[in-house]
Write a protein that holds these residues in place. Structure first.
Motif, short mmCIF file in Angstrom:
data_model
loop_
_atom_site.label_atom_id
_atom_site.label_comp_id
_atom_site.label_asym_id
_atom_site.label_seq_id
_atom_site.Cartn_x
_atom_site.Cartn_y
_atom_site.Cartn_z
N VAL A 3 2.29 3.24 -17.00
CA VAL A 3 1.11 4.00 -17.40
C VAL A 3 0.48 4.67 -16.19
N LEU A 4 0.36 3.95 -15.07
CA LEU A 4 -0.23 4.55 -13.87
C LEU A 4 0.59 5.73 -13.39
N ARG A 5 1.90 5.62 -13.43
CA ARG A 5 2.74 6.73 -12.98
C ARG A 5 2.52 7.97 -13.84
N VAL A 6 2.39 7.76 -15.15
CA VAL A 6 2.21 8.89 -16.05
C VAL A 6 0.86 9.55 -15.84
N VAL A 7 -0.22 8.75 -15.82
CA VAL A 7 -1.56 9.34 -15.71
C VAL A 7 -1.79 9.91 -14.32
N GLN A 8 -1.23 9.31 -13.29
CA GLN A 8 -1.40 9.84 -11.94
C GLN A 8 -0.64 11.15 -11.75
N ALA A 9 0.44 11.30 -12.50
CA ALA A 9 1.16 12.56 -12.42
C ALA A 9 0.34 13.71 -12.99
N HIS A 10 -0.55 13.40 -13.96
CA HIS A 10 -1.39 14.43 -14.57
C HIS A 10 -2.80 14.42 -13.99
N ALA A 51 -7.48 12.38 -8.72
CA ALA A 51 -8.15 11.10 -8.89
C ALA A 51 -7.37 9.97 -8.24
N SER A 52 -6.04 10.03 -8.28
CA SER A 52 -5.24 8.95 -7.71
C SER A 52 -5.24 8.97 -6.20
N SER A 53 -5.44 10.14 -5.59
CA SER A 53 -5.39 10.21 -4.13
C SER A 53 -6.59 9.54 -3.48
N GLY A 54 -7.78 9.65 -4.09
CA GLY A 54 -8.98 9.05 -3.52
C GLY A 54 -9.55 9.83 -2.34
N VAL A 55 -8.99 11.02 -2.04
CA VAL A 55 -9.49 11.79 -0.90
C VAL A 55 -10.86 12.36 -1.19
N GLU A 56 -11.07 12.86 -2.37
CA GLU A 56 -12.36 13.43 -2.75
C GLU A 56 -12.96 12.59 -3.87
N LEU A 57 -13.15 11.32 -3.55
CA LEU A 57 -13.59 10.39 -4.57
C LEU A 57 -14.98 10.72 -5.09
N GLY A 58 -15.86 11.20 -4.22
CA GLY A 58 -17.21 11.53 -4.67
C GLY A 58 -17.20 12.65 -5.69
N GLU A 59 -16.38 13.68 -5.46
CA GLU A 59 -16.29 14.78 -6.41
C GLU A 59 -15.67 14.32 -7.72
N VAL A 60 -14.68 13.45 -7.63
CA VAL A 60 -14.07 12.92 -8.83
C VAL A 60 -15.07 12.09 -9.62
N ASP A 61 -15.87 11.27 -8.92
CA ASP A 61 -16.89 10.47 -9.59
C ASP A 61 -17.85 11.34 -10.37
N ALA A 62 -18.29 12.44 -9.74
CA ALA A 62 -19.26 13.31 -10.40
C ALA A 62 -18.70 13.91 -11.66
N ALA A 67 -6.23 6.37 -13.63
CA ALA A 67 -5.51 6.79 -12.43
C ALA A 67 -6.17 6.25 -11.16
N MET A 68 -7.46 5.95 -11.21
CA MET A 68 -8.17 5.41 -10.05
C MET A 68 -8.12 3.89 -10.04
N CYS A 69 -7.03 3.31 -10.46
CA CYS A 69 -6.91 1.85 -10.60
C CYS A 69 -7.36 1.13 -9.32
N GLY A 70 -8.33 0.24 -9.47
CA GLY A 70 -8.87 -0.49 -8.32
C GLY A 70 -10.05 0.18 -7.67
N GLN A 71 -10.35 1.42 -8.03
CA GLN A 71 -11.51 2.14 -7.52
C GLN A 71 -12.45 2.42 -8.70
N TYR A 72 -13.72 2.18 -8.48
CA TYR A 72 -14.68 2.27 -9.58
C TYR A 72 -15.83 3.22 -9.27
N GLY A 73 -15.66 4.05 -8.27
CA GLY A 73 -16.70 5.01 -7.93
C GLY A 73 -17.63 4.48 -6.85
N ASP A 74 -18.51 5.32 -6.43
CA ASP A 74 -19.49 4.96 -5.41
C ASP A 74 -20.87 5.49 -5.84
N PRO A 75 -21.71 4.61 -6.38
CA PRO A 75 -21.52 3.16 -6.57
C PRO A 75 -20.58 2.87 -7.74
#
Length: 233
Positions: A103-110, A114-125, A143-151
């Motif tokens: 499932v992670l491979r499929v959703v991260q491909a699309h 979000a999976s990269s986490g480089v622009e996590l703040g923009e993704v959170d917004a 796709a952000m498995c293990g990351q839940y945003g900031d905060p």
């Protein structure tokens, strides 16, 4: 005396003891890991396991009760649950983790951003502005498995938790379909096919009668009276 999973306070105490031991092991692991996860992140990660374990436990109890009641094996519910629990913590875990990785491979491909986490703040917004049941929110959160945003946000945690629970339940269903329902279906087909060949058939019966007619008692008496059948000396 038969052992029942829902037979009283002893079963509840045993299940709570198992859950407590598992939770204590996760707490000890957190204090030994480096870098140590923040408490809220750790709580979200553990909650995923807790909900998935609860779903797997419920499925296991259901399977054990059904197998104890509707199979010919004289085994108690506790004995069947031991078998189910052993299979679940070995093969079941492998199947669930494989489905989770798929499932992670499929959703991260699309949802590569979000999976990269480089622009996590923009993704959170963007995820926080998405509707609660939109595809963008659920695929981005998973796709952000293990990351839940900031905060950390429940809007990102809940889709991740639902996805992992679904993988565990699907793994349970797939595993027991292969191990129980598959052989059961094949066994039913086998006995039906064999019965179709072994049952009485009118045409085959007439053929058998024609083959056995020379050996019938009346035919033998006629042959002996006519002299065509000579006794063996």
């Amino acid at each position: 005396m038969s052992c029942e999973l829902l037979g009283g306070a002893h079963g509840v105490i045993a299940q709570l003891a198992l859950a407590s031991v598992a939770l204590i092991s996760l707490v000890l692991k957190r204090y030994t890991e480096r870098p140590r996860r923040p408490v809220q992140i750790w709580a979200f990660d553990v909650s995923k396991q807790a909900f998935a374990a609860g779903a797997a436990h419920g499925c296991g109890m259901l399977w054990a009760i059904l197998m104890a009641r509707y199979t010919s094996q004289r085994a108690s519910e506790c004995a069947w649950y031991f078998v189910v629990f052993t299979v679940d913590t070995s093969c079941g875990m492998a199947v669930a983790l494989y489905l989770h990785a798929l499932v992670l491979r499929v959703v991260q491909a699309h949802y590569a951003q979000a999976s990269s986490g480089v622009e996590l703040g923009e993704v959170d917004a963007r995820l926080k502005q998405a509707p609660a049941f939109s595809v963008r929110l659920w695929t981005g959160a998973v796709a952000m498995c293990g990351q839940y945003g900031d905060p950390p946000s429940l809007r990102i945690f809940l889709p991740q938790m639902a996805e992992f629970v679904a993988c565990v339940v699907a793994g349970e269903a797939e595993l027991w379909t292969v191990m129980v329902l598959g052989p059961l279906t094949m066994n039913v087909v086998q006995v039906l096919v064999q019965d179709a060949f072994l049952k009485f058939r009118g045409s085959r019966h007439s053929q058998q009668q024609s083959l056995l007619e020379p050996f019938a008692p009346n035919s033998l008496s006629r042959d002996m009276s006519s002299g065509s059948l000579q006794p063996v000396v």
